[in-house]
Scaffold this active site. Structure first.
Site, PDB file in Angstrom:
ATOM      1  CB  ALA A  28     -88.594  63.535  17.811  1.00 61.15           C
ATOM      2  CE  LYS A  29     -93.683  59.879  10.721  1.00 56.96           C
ATOM      3  NZ  LYS A  29     -92.540  59.278   9.988  1.00 56.96           N
ATOM      4  CD1 TRP A  30     -87.984  58.779  16.898  1.00 54.99           C
ATOM      5  CD2 TRP A  30     -85.936  59.602  16.599  1.00 54.99           C
ATOM      6  NE1 TRP A  30     -87.611  59.369  18.078  1.00 54.99           N
ATOM      7  CE2 TRP A  30     -86.352  59.880  17.923  1.00 54.99           C
ATOM      8  CE3 TRP A  30     -84.679  60.029  16.179  1.00 54.99           C
ATOM      9  CZ2 TRP A  30     -85.534  60.562  18.825  1.00 54.99           C
ATOM     10  CZ3 TRP A  30     -83.868  60.703  17.088  1.00 54.99           C
ATOM     11  CH2 TRP A  30     -84.302  60.964  18.392  1.00 54.99           C
ATOM     12  CG  ASP A 175     -89.696  61.968   8.847  1.00 59.23           C
ATOM     13  OD1 ASP A 175     -88.980  62.629   8.077  1.00 59.23           O
ATOM     14  OD2 ASP A 175     -90.056  60.815   8.615  1.00 59.23           O
ATOM     15  N   GLY A 176     -90.766  65.099  12.138  1.00 59.08           N
ATOM     16  CA  GLY A 176     -91.883  65.855  12.672  1.00 59.08           C
ATOM     17  C   GLY A 176     -92.153  65.424  14.099  1.00 59.08           C
TER      18      GLY A 176
END
Length: 353
Positions: A28-30, A175-176
């Site tokens: 995951a994009k934090w 975020d993504g």
């Protein structure tokens, strides 16, 4: 401090791609502050993405590092602030404060957490040359006994699962997705990974602009949306233009210039006015001595912008200009057009060890 990888270290970065690439490790994009953490016994240094220290702003994270990380190590992670089941970047930003008393108070009232997703050194060994798969194995062993507020970032090599994370985790404030080649060594300050972020579009009122720092051309367009009470709220900017286009915009928007006193945001310079409305030029520790003045435009032109996600009632990041919308009226540019993301419990993502 005596470690095989010494501070400051700029983190490895990612470049944007439109889709999740196959055959990689996915995370995951934090949405927080990127942090390179050096620990040598009781000595802890937390470096930001630019290399500047964050240590003094997060005493609770320093304490958690001493409790949960190996005695001598260097890790890459993200400082985040969980709040009511999702990440809250606004509250995290408030932690950057010059007064130590305020820092200590916020550390108790809105404690931050550390999500760890890479390891650069352990004991006397630098892991910078090691491939991603090897570093991940070492990291999992190193954090096997970690507990909140230190978390091991979930990772997978299953592309379908990564796509599922991309669709679901946004509701928790993420975020993504980030994709990392399996044989990738750690390359500081290099865009060697890939990031896949959400993108949506919205029609916004262009209600003003700021000049570019290099001269009398447009630097950024100030965007507005009407709320349920019919008030025009400042929601962000779009700024990615060529210098030629910036000069063209200056001429193109000149007929729309109006007296700032007649503008819906005329009270922008009054600090108390920001308490009830979103106006441009809000006081910020991030802006420092930056010139926040702007040119008022009659709020009648509409443009379509691309954005990744909202943070409360504003765009989280700078938007991307897509096109003018002469077919739209300014009063039709409301919050109602924005997609509401289904909430997702952050505790399903953040699990210790």
């Amino acid at each position: 401090m005596d470690l095989p990888v010494m501070p400051p270290v700029k983190p490895m970065l990612a470049k944007s791609v439109s889709a999740i690439p196959p055959g990689m490790q996915y995370e995951a994009k934090w949405d927080g502050f990127r942090a390179i953490v050096h620990r040598d016994g009781d000595e802890v240094v937390i470096g930001s993405r630019t290399g500047k220290p964050l240590t003094r702003y997060f005493p609770e994270v320093v304490a958690a590092v001493r409790e949960n990380l190996p005695p001598r190590c260097v890790i890459d992670g993200e400082i985040v602030l969980p709040w009511e089941g999702r990440l809250d970047f606004d509250r995290l930003s408030e932690r950057i404060h010059p007064a130590d008393s305020r820092v200590r108070l916020l550390a108790a009232e809105t404690p931050a957490a550390l999500v760890v997703f890479d390891i650069l050194a352990l004991d006397d060994t630098s892991l910078l040359p090691a491939p991603q798969t090897e570093r991940r194995t070492v990291l999992e062993r190193a954090l096997a006994g970690a507990s909140a507020p230190v978390y091991l970032a979930p990772a997978t090599t299953d592309q379908a699962l990564a796509q599922d994370w991309f669709e679901r985790y946004e509701g928790a404030g993420l975020d993504g997705v980030v994709a990392k080649p399996l044989d990738l060594p750690y390359r500081p300050d290099t865009r060697a990974m890939y990031k896949i972020k959400h993108e949506r579009t919205a029609d916004c009122v262009v209600a003003g602009y700021r000049f570019h720092k290099s001269g009398p051309v447009v630097g950024s367009l100030l965007l507005g949306l009407y709320d349920a009470q019919g008030a025009l709220q400042h929601v962000g900017v779009c700024a990615a233009f060529t210098m030629k286009r910036r000069a063209e915009l200056l001429e193109e928007l000149d007929p729309l210039r109006i007296d700032p006193a007649a503008h819906p945001w005329s009270a922008w310079a009054d600090a108390t006015a920001h308490e009830g409305s979103r106006l441009p030029g809000a006081p910020s520790r991030w802006s420092g001595k930056k010139d926040l003045s702007w040119v008022a435009l009659s709020p009648e032109r509409v443009c379509e912008v691309a954005y990744d996600h909202m943070e409360g009632d504003r765009f989280r990041h700078t938007t991307q200009f897509r096109r003018w919308r002469p077919d739209r009226t300014a009063t039709g540019c409301t919050y109602a057009q924005l997609e509401e993301v289904v909430r997702y419990d952050l505790s399903e993502v953040l699990r210790p060890g």
